[in-house]
Design a protein around this motif. Structure first.
Motif, PDB file in Angstrom:
ATOM      1  N   LYS A 110       0.834  -1.201   0.000  1.00 52.24           N
ATOM      2  CA  LYS A 110       0.000   0.000   0.000  1.00 52.24           C
ATOM      3  C   LYS A 110       0.867   1.249   0.000  1.00 52.24           C
ATOM      4  CE  LYS A 110      -3.741  -2.304   2.425  1.00 52.24           C
ATOM      5  NZ  LYS A 110      -4.780  -2.179   3.452  1.00 52.24           N
ATOM      6  N   VAL A 111       0.318   2.292  -0.600  1.00 47.85           N
ATOM      7  CA  VAL A 111       0.974   3.596  -0.625  1.00 47.85           C
ATOM      8  C   VAL A 111      -0.122   4.657  -0.571  1.00 47.85           C
ATOM      9  CG1 VAL A 111       1.058   3.712  -3.162  1.00 47.85           C
ATOM     10  CG2 VAL A 111       2.684   5.026  -1.799  1.00 47.85           C
TER      11      VAL A 111
ATOM     12  N   ILE B  62       0.027   9.888  -8.793  1.00 47.27           N
ATOM     13  CA  ILE B  62      -0.776   8.674  -8.960  1.00 47.27           C
ATOM     14  C   ILE B  62      -0.373   7.886 -10.216  1.00 47.27           C
ATOM     15  CG2 ILE B  62      -3.124   7.820  -9.410  1.00 47.27           C
ATOM     16  CD1 ILE B  62      -4.062   9.937  -7.320  1.00 47.27           C
ATOM     17  N   PRO B  63      -0.195   8.522 -11.384  1.00 46.31           N
ATOM     18  CA  PRO B  63       0.220   7.740 -12.562  1.00 46.31           C
ATOM     19  C   PRO B  63       1.551   7.009 -12.354  1.00 46.31           C
ATOM     20  CG  PRO B  63      -0.612   9.877 -13.247  1.00 46.31           C
ATOM     21  CD  PRO B  63      -0.496   9.921 -11.739  1.00 46.31           C
TER      22      PRO B  63
ATOM     23  N   PHE C  18      -0.270  -0.336  -8.758  1.00 50.83           N
ATOM     24  CA  PHE C  18      -1.158   0.175  -7.719  1.00 50.83           C
ATOM     25  C   PHE C  18      -2.449   0.672  -8.346  1.00 50.83           C
ATOM     26  CE2 PHE C  18       3.011   0.418  -5.792  1.00 50.83           C
ATOM     27  CZ  PHE C  18       2.781   0.020  -4.484  1.00 50.83           C
ATOM     28  N   GLN C  19      -3.540   0.523  -7.595  1.00 54.35           N
ATOM     29  CA  GLN C  19      -4.854   0.962  -8.056  1.00 54.35           C
ATOM     30  C   GLN C  19      -5.517   1.789  -6.979  1.00 54.35           C
ATOM     31  OE1 GLN C  19      -7.340  -2.329  -9.253  1.00 54.35           O
ATOM     32  NE2 GLN C  19      -5.566  -3.534  -9.824  1.00 54.35           N
ATOM     33  N   GLN C  20      -6.365   2.725  -7.416  1.00 53.98           N
ATOM     34  CA  GLN C  20      -7.175   3.484  -6.479  1.00 53.98           C
ATOM     35  C   GLN C  20      -8.505   2.767  -6.300  1.00 53.98           C
ATOM     36  OE1 GLN C  20      -6.870   7.496  -8.450  1.00 53.98           O
ATOM     37  NE2 GLN C  20      -6.801   8.038  -6.277  1.00 53.98           N
ATOM     38  N   TYR C  21      -9.036   2.855  -5.088  1.00 51.96           N
ATOM     39  CA  TYR C  21     -10.341   2.279  -4.793  1.00 51.96           C
ATOM     40  C   TYR C  21     -11.271   3.373  -4.318  1.00 51.96           C
ATOM     41  CZ  TYR C  21      -8.209  -2.272  -5.283  1.00 51.96           C
ATOM     42  OH  TYR C  21      -7.568  -3.367  -5.797  1.00 51.96           O
TER      43      TYR C  21
ATOM     44  N   ASN D 116     -13.748   5.488  -2.189  1.00 54.78           N
ATOM     45  CA  ASN D 116     -13.891   5.691  -0.747  1.00 54.78           C
ATOM     46  C   ASN D 116     -12.694   5.192   0.043  1.00 54.78           C
ATOM     47  OD1 ASN D 116     -16.495   6.772  -1.161  1.00 54.78           O
ATOM     48  ND2 ASN D 116     -17.298   4.695  -1.298  1.00 54.78           N
ATOM     49  N   TYR D 117     -11.538   5.161  -0.566  1.00 55.39           N
ATOM     50  CA  TYR D 117     -10.346   4.702   0.127  1.00 55.39           C
ATOM     51  C   TYR D 117      -9.195   5.567  -0.354  1.00 55.39           C
ATOM     52  CZ  TYR D 117      -7.044   1.390   2.185  1.00 55.39           C
ATOM     53  OH  TYR D 117      -6.061   0.814   2.949  1.00 55.39           O
ATOM     54  N   SER D 118      -8.566   6.284   0.545  1.00 55.05           N
ATOM     55  CA  SER D 118      -7.562   7.262   0.128  1.00 55.05           C
ATOM     56  C   SER D 118      -6.228   6.633  -0.249  1.00 55.05           C
ATOM     57  CB  SER D 118      -7.352   8.302   1.229  1.00 55.05           C
ATOM     58  OG  SER D 118      -6.914   7.676   2.413  1.00 55.05           O
ATOM     59  N   ALA D 119      -5.926   5.455   0.268  1.00 50.01           N
ATOM     60  CA  ALA D 119      -4.669   4.804  -0.086  1.00 50.01           C
ATOM     61  C   ALA D 119      -4.810   4.095  -1.420  1.00 50.01           C
ATOM     62  CB  ALA D 119      -4.263   3.792   0.991  1.00 50.01           C
ATOM     63  N   MET D 120      -3.710   3.923  -2.080  1.00 48.19           N
ATOM     64  CA  MET D 120      -3.666   3.096  -3.278  1.00 48.19           C
ATOM     65  C   MET D 120      -3.081   1.764  -2.847  1.00 48.19           C
ATOM     66  SD  MET D 120      -2.201   5.811  -6.039  1.00 48.19           S
ATOM     67  CE  MET D 120      -2.337   4.704  -7.432  1.00 48.19           C
ATOM     68  N   VAL D 121      -3.547   0.690  -3.455  1.00 48.25           N
ATOM     69  CA  VAL D 121      -3.134  -0.639  -3.033  1.00 48.25           C
ATOM     70  C   VAL D 121      -2.668  -1.434  -4.238  1.00 48.25           C
ATOM     71  CG1 VAL D 121      -3.873  -2.782  -1.924  1.00 48.25           C
ATOM     72  CG2 VAL D 121      -4.832  -0.601  -1.169  1.00 48.25           C
ATOM     73  N   ARG D 122      -1.606  -2.162  -4.066  1.00 45.24           N
ATOM     74  CA  ARG D 122      -1.156  -3.129  -5.070  1.00 45.24           C
ATOM     75  C   ARG D 122      -1.391  -4.489  -4.473  1.00 45.24           C
ATOM     76  NH1 ARG D 122       3.618  -6.031  -5.837  1.00 45.24           N
ATOM     77  NH2 ARG D 122       3.960  -6.643  -7.969  1.00 45.24           N
ATOM     78  N   LYS D 123      -2.265  -5.269  -5.068  1.00 46.81           N
ATOM     79  CA  LYS D 123      -2.601  -6.599  -4.554  1.00 46.81           C
ATOM     80  C   LYS D 123      -1.795  -7.657  -5.301  1.00 46.81           C
ATOM     81  CE  LYS D 123      -7.368  -5.642  -3.268  1.00 46.81           C
ATOM     82  NZ  LYS D 123      -8.753  -6.068  -3.422  1.00 46.81           N
TER      83      LYS D 123
END
Length: 134
Positions: free
Chosen positions: A102-103, A111-112, A119-122, A124-131
């Motif tokens: 997460k970042v 963001i780009p 990483f993707q934005q979700y 209602n969630y301020s963090a970006m997550v790489r799953k």
């Protein structure tokens, strides 16, 4: 110019203060806290031009499921030379088998950059997550 990359947690307060203030981060006003923060981080990778600290990325992780990336920064005089990319490649190499990395970007313009690393934005969630599920 040859940039050298190091895995170290040992920095002087002056080195960290100069780098953090170069990108106008408020935490640069607390160099002694930054020194302790680096020592308490799981991983820190830095970029050096001779004896000058010009870039840094740090991560906190639990070793199995999640890592949080903090403080990816490059001195503006050195931006555009792919130092940030190299720091990301090096730090991400340690986290290939974690479920999440997460970042929380401090600037929407970055963001780009993070999206290039999966990483993707979700909503209602301020963090970006790489799953990464195995």
């Amino acid at each position: 110019m040859e940039i050298e990359y190091k895995q170290t947690k040992d920095f002087t307060a002056d080195e960290l203060q100069k780098l953090f203030l170069s990108v106008h981060w408020e935490s640069g006003n607390y160099p002694e806290k930054l020194v302790r923060a680096m020592h308490n981080s799981t991983r820190v990778i830095s970029a050096w031009d001779g004896d000058k600290l010009v870039g840094l990325v740090r991560a906190l992780d639990d070793g199995e499921t999640v890592a949080f990336l903090h403080y990816l920064l490059v001195d503006p005089a050195y931006q555009g030379q792919y130092i940030g990319d190299e720091l990301m490649k090096r730090i991400m190499s340690f986290y290939q088998n974690l479920l999440y990395v997460k970042v929380m970007p401090s600037d929407p313009k970055t963001i780009p950059f993070y999206e290039r690393y999966g990483f993707q934005q979700y909503d209602n969630y301020s963090a970006m997550v790489r799953k990464h599920f195995l």
